[in-house]
Design an enzyme around this catalytic site. Sequence first.
Site, PDB file in Angstrom:
ATOM      1  N   TRP A 101       0.826  -1.210   0.000  1.00  0.00           N
ATOM      2  CA  TRP A 101       0.000   0.000   0.000  1.00  0.00           C
ATOM      3  C   TRP A 101       0.855   1.252   0.000  1.00  0.00           C
ATOM      4  O   TRP A 101       0.530   2.240  -0.655  1.00  0.00           O
ATOM      5  CB  TRP A 101      -0.983  -0.006   1.172  1.00  0.00           C
ATOM      6  CG  TRP A 101      -1.997  -1.099   1.007  1.00  0.00           C
ATOM      7  CD1 TRP A 101      -2.139  -2.215   1.770  1.00  0.00           C
ATOM      8  CD2 TRP A 101      -3.000  -1.207  -0.025  1.00  0.00           C
ATOM      9  NE1 TRP A 101      -3.163  -2.998   1.284  1.00  0.00           N
ATOM     10  CE2 TRP A 101      -3.695  -2.410   0.191  1.00  0.00           C
ATOM     11  CE3 TRP A 101      -3.362  -0.404  -1.109  1.00  0.00           C
ATOM     12  CZ2 TRP A 101      -4.743  -2.823  -0.641  1.00  0.00           C
ATOM     13  CZ3 TRP A 101      -4.406  -0.817  -1.937  1.00  0.00           C
ATOM     14  CH2 TRP A 101      -5.085  -2.019  -1.698  1.00  0.00           C
ATOM     15  N   ASP A 170      -1.688   6.511   6.606  1.00  0.00           N
ATOM     16  CA  ASP A 170      -2.728   5.629   6.083  1.00  0.00           C
ATOM     17  C   ASP A 170      -3.022   4.611   7.183  1.00  0.00           C
ATOM     18  O   ASP A 170      -2.220   3.720   7.443  1.00  0.00           O
ATOM     19  CB  ASP A 170      -2.215   4.934   4.808  1.00  0.00           C
ATOM     20  CG  ASP A 170      -3.216   3.918   4.247  1.00  0.00           C
ATOM     21  OD1 ASP A 170      -4.288   3.719   4.863  1.00  0.00           O
ATOM     22  OD2 ASP A 170      -2.918   3.327   3.187  1.00  0.00           O
ATOM     23  N   LYS A 194     -12.161  -2.027   6.487  1.00  0.00           N
ATOM     24  CA  LYS A 194     -11.482  -2.922   7.421  1.00  0.00           C
ATOM     25  C   LYS A 194     -12.062  -2.757   8.830  1.00  0.00           C
ATOM     26  O   LYS A 194     -12.526  -3.707   9.423  1.00  0.00           O
ATOM     27  CB  LYS A 194      -9.975  -2.653   7.448  1.00  0.00           C
ATOM     28  CG  LYS A 194      -9.193  -3.301   6.304  1.00  0.00           C
ATOM     29  CD  LYS A 194      -9.259  -2.551   5.003  1.00  0.00           C
ATOM     30  CE  LYS A 194      -8.542  -3.248   3.876  1.00  0.00           C
ATOM     31  NZ  LYS A 194      -7.760  -2.354   3.051  1.00  0.00           N
TER      32      LYS A 194
END
Length: 358
Positions: A101, A170, A194
């Site tokens: 990511w 993030d 999530k």
Amino acid sequence: MAVYNFSAGPAMLPKEVMEQAQSEFCDFQNTGSGLMELSHRGPQFSQVIEETESDIRELMNISDDYAVCFVQGGASMQFSMIPMNLMLPGGFAEYADTGTWSAKAIKEGKGFGDVKVIASSKETNYDRIPVIRHWKPEAGSSYLHITSNNTVAGTQYHSFPETDAPMIADMSSDIMSRVIDVNKFGMIYAGAQKNLGPSGLALVIIRKDLAERTPANVPTMLKYGTYIETQSMFNTPPTFGVYLLGLVAKWLKSKGGIVGIEEINDVKSEALYELIDNSTFYRSPVDPSSRSKMNVVFRLPSEDMEAQFIADAAKEGLKSLKGHRSVGGIRASIYNAMPMKGVEALVDFMNEFARKNG
Ligand SMILES: *Cc1c(COP(=O)(O)O)cnc(C)c1O
């Protein structure tokens, strides 16, 4: 048979939240309509979005210096919005590279300025959080970008770097799972799927003064200022997503807030790591300094045995344990909504599987 869904994302939501949403689905607060059929400017949704914001502020102890925004496009849209809005003119930004990511965030940053990767654990296959040597940012750094929990590699920052440049994190896969000091960050963002709610929605917590950097030519919908000035209501926001996020926030409050859920998350992850560390059958590829409490990744003696493990577990109702396609192995994602009972069922299954096959 109870089913426990260990998917990395979209991930399971708290059962109580799913049931409440179901009970209100067709008739929200005796209006005769579902919430997603009601005007986003009407009294029902106005109350939902205001309460959601104030519950998030309370849970994370967010001061008035920060705006709480609901933005579409998931976490990936933020990879672009961050440099578009916050890269100083002709400037550069610093990024830590901790895997899949963060690599995507780095790629998007390059379109808007110079990107300096100041730390990386690539050489050791992203098995740890690298030491950020550059504690003092280079003068003029627009920001430092980190990925607090690496969903694929199963690593997590256990402490955050001290930096003078605004730190942007993030937190898609560990937001609201542990107590953090928001004041240490210039911006925190997370795709909802999530720990917070349905996919497509990103929660953005941004220090208001940073949003003033945005160049004038950035499109209206991509400016943080637009979301701040309109309370995320410039256009029709993703009303159902905001509503579910609001229910998750209320559920978290009922669990003793983030302090309460963090205690449970500690017990859940320790149960799995203890089993793995005491086993000659299971093995953790992650350095003990950096193990994630949200995504527990582990290996078995062979890939064939891993395939067998995933198939047998699914038959017992333990679903979606396959590791990310880029790394293989097993990944048990145990976000806030995964109950202790689910982890206990996995522990029992792992002990039994090792006894039979070890
Ligand atoms: C899942 C994830 C993303 C991507 O989220 P989208 O909402 O699909 O864009 C980004 N960063 C991290 C750390 C993630 O876990």
